[in-house]
Design a protein around this motif. Structure first.
Motif, short mmCIF file in Angstrom:
data_model
loop_
_atom_site.label_atom_id
_atom_site.label_comp_id
_atom_site.label_asym_id
_atom_site.label_seq_id
_atom_site.Cartn_x
_atom_site.Cartn_y
_atom_site.Cartn_z
N HIS A 18 46.30 -32.67 31.18
CA HIS A 18 46.62 -31.70 32.17
C HIS A 18 47.58 -30.86 31.59
O HIS A 18 47.46 -29.67 31.79
N THR A 19 48.84 -31.29 31.06
CA THR A 19 49.85 -30.57 30.57
C THR A 19 49.48 -29.83 29.67
O THR A 19 49.77 -28.50 29.43
N ALA A 20 48.72 -30.42 28.45
CA ALA A 20 48.28 -29.50 27.43
C ALA A 20 47.31 -28.37 28.06
O ALA A 20 47.36 -27.29 27.31
N ARG A 21 46.51 -28.69 28.76
CA ARG A 21 45.46 -27.73 29.18
C ARG A 21 46.21 -26.51 29.86
O ARG A 21 45.50 -25.30 29.49
N HIS A 22 47.25 -26.88 30.63
CA HIS A 22 47.95 -25.57 31.31
C HIS A 22 48.90 -24.99 30.42
O HIS A 22 49.10 -23.73 30.63
N LYS A 78 22.49 -37.77 32.99
CA LYS A 78 22.25 -36.91 31.84
C LYS A 78 22.34 -35.49 32.41
O LYS A 78 22.82 -34.42 32.04
N ALA A 79 21.38 -35.37 33.32
CA ALA A 79 21.50 -34.13 34.12
C ALA A 79 22.87 -33.59 34.44
O ALA A 79 23.21 -32.23 34.41
N ALA A 80 23.65 -34.29 35.39
CA ALA A 80 24.82 -34.00 35.74
C ALA A 80 25.78 -33.55 34.78
O ALA A 80 26.50 -32.49 34.81
N ILE A 81 25.59 -34.23 33.52
CA ILE A 81 26.67 -34.09 32.43
C ILE A 81 26.19 -32.59 31.87
O ILE A 81 26.80 -31.70 31.44
N ASP A 82 24.77 -32.52 31.67
CA ASP A 82 24.32 -31.39 30.91
C ASP A 82 24.48 -30.02 31.54
O ASP A 82 24.40 -29.03 30.90
N TRP A 83 24.67 -29.97 33.01
CA TRP A 83 24.79 -28.61 33.78
C TRP A 83 26.13 -28.17 33.68
O TRP A 83 26.30 -27.08 34.06
N TYR A 84 26.97 -28.96 32.75
CA TYR A 84 28.57 -28.31 32.89
C TYR A 84 28.82 -28.50 31.44
O TYR A 84 28.02 -29.05 30.30
N TYR A 85 29.81 -27.97 30.89
CA TYR A 85 30.29 -27.86 29.38
C TYR A 85 31.77 -27.91 29.33
O TYR A 85 32.52 -28.86 29.20
N THR A 86 32.48 -26.59 29.67
CA THR A 86 33.76 -26.51 29.55
C THR A 86 34.60 -27.44 30.85
O THR A 86 35.73 -27.71 30.38
N GLU A 87 33.75 -27.74 31.76
CA GLU A 87 34.23 -28.53 32.71
C GLU A 87 34.79 -29.94 32.19
O GLU A 87 35.79 -30.81 32.91
N TRP A 88 34.13 -30.60 31.35
CA TRP A 88 34.71 -31.57 30.59
C TRP A 88 35.57 -31.60 29.36
O TRP A 88 36.41 -32.73 29.32
N ALA A 89 35.84 -30.40 29.05
CA ALA A 89 36.67 -30.38 27.71
C ALA A 89 38.10 -30.65 28.14
O ALA A 89 38.67 -30.47 29.12
N ALA A 90 38.52 -31.55 27.17
CA ALA A 90 40.19 -31.92 27.14
C ALA A 90 40.54 -32.73 28.57
O ALA A 90 41.62 -32.58 28.97
#
Length: 193
Positions: A180-184, A91-103
């Motif tokens: 990956h394609t969509a994000r770029h 949970k700590a590892a997840i909560d330290w990040y936000y946009t890194e997980w998106a899409a």
């Protein structure tokens, strides 16, 4: 692969090794194992969470972890199930990040004495959904894991788990390439507040 257990005497390295080998043999993935037991990950979060300030400063010792998490196009989260949930380190590892997980797609491998980690996996699906990640449907589960592997860490009967892992990898690859394609081509704006 994000290995979520940091408990002394943990079984996670055995399961991680098995899954990483399968993913490497698949040939479509560059597999990197991030073992939270080896990461300098503070449990205490800053006063302003990353959902409010995605560019919040992180401790300098987290720079390499941050780079690795941000660079991945897809993740497999390996979780034990403790008391019908996942470990605090995860949970700590997840909560330290936000946009890194998106899409980005996320798959799961779980293990425990009774349920095989399914309860932890279902809770993680909710959390990653809140972070705008896409969790793939199929997963790998090891109930009574201590009966399934021999003393050398070899899976006694890999047929079912290997089939489940292949389904997970197929979905992860498809979603990973698509997102990956969509994000770029069209950067994901769903995390903007």
């Amino acid at each position: 692969m994000l290995v979520g257990s940091v408990r002394e005497g943990r079984f996670a390295p055995v399961v991680a090794r098995w899954f990483a080998e399968l993913a490497e043999q698949d040939g479509r993935f560059t597999v990197e194992v991030i073992d939270l037991a080896e990461e300098p990950l503070p449990l205490a979060l800053p006063p302003v969470p990353p959902a409010v300030d995605p560019e919040m400063p992180r401790p300098a010792q987290m720079a390499e972890l941050t780079r690795r998490i941000a660079a991945a196009d897809a993740y497999v989260v390996l979780t034990p199930e403790y008391n019908r949930s996942f470990p605090a380190s995860l949970k700590a590892a997840i909560d330290w990040y936000y946009t890194e997980w998106a899409a980005k797609p996320i798959g799961f491998v779980g293990y425990s004495g009774a349920t095989g980690g399914v309860l932890a996996i279902e809770q993680l699906r909710q959390i990653f959904g809140e972070l705008h990640a896409h969790t793939v449907r199929d997963y790998v589960s090891f109930p009574r894991y201590y009966e399934l592997f021999d003393a050398d860490g070899t899976l006694k009967d890999p047929t079912g788990p290997a089939r489940d892992a292949q389904a997970l990898l197929d979905q992860l690859h498809w979603w990973g390439a698509l997102l990956h394609t969509a994000r770029h081509e069209n950067p994901y704006a769903g995390t903007a507040h």
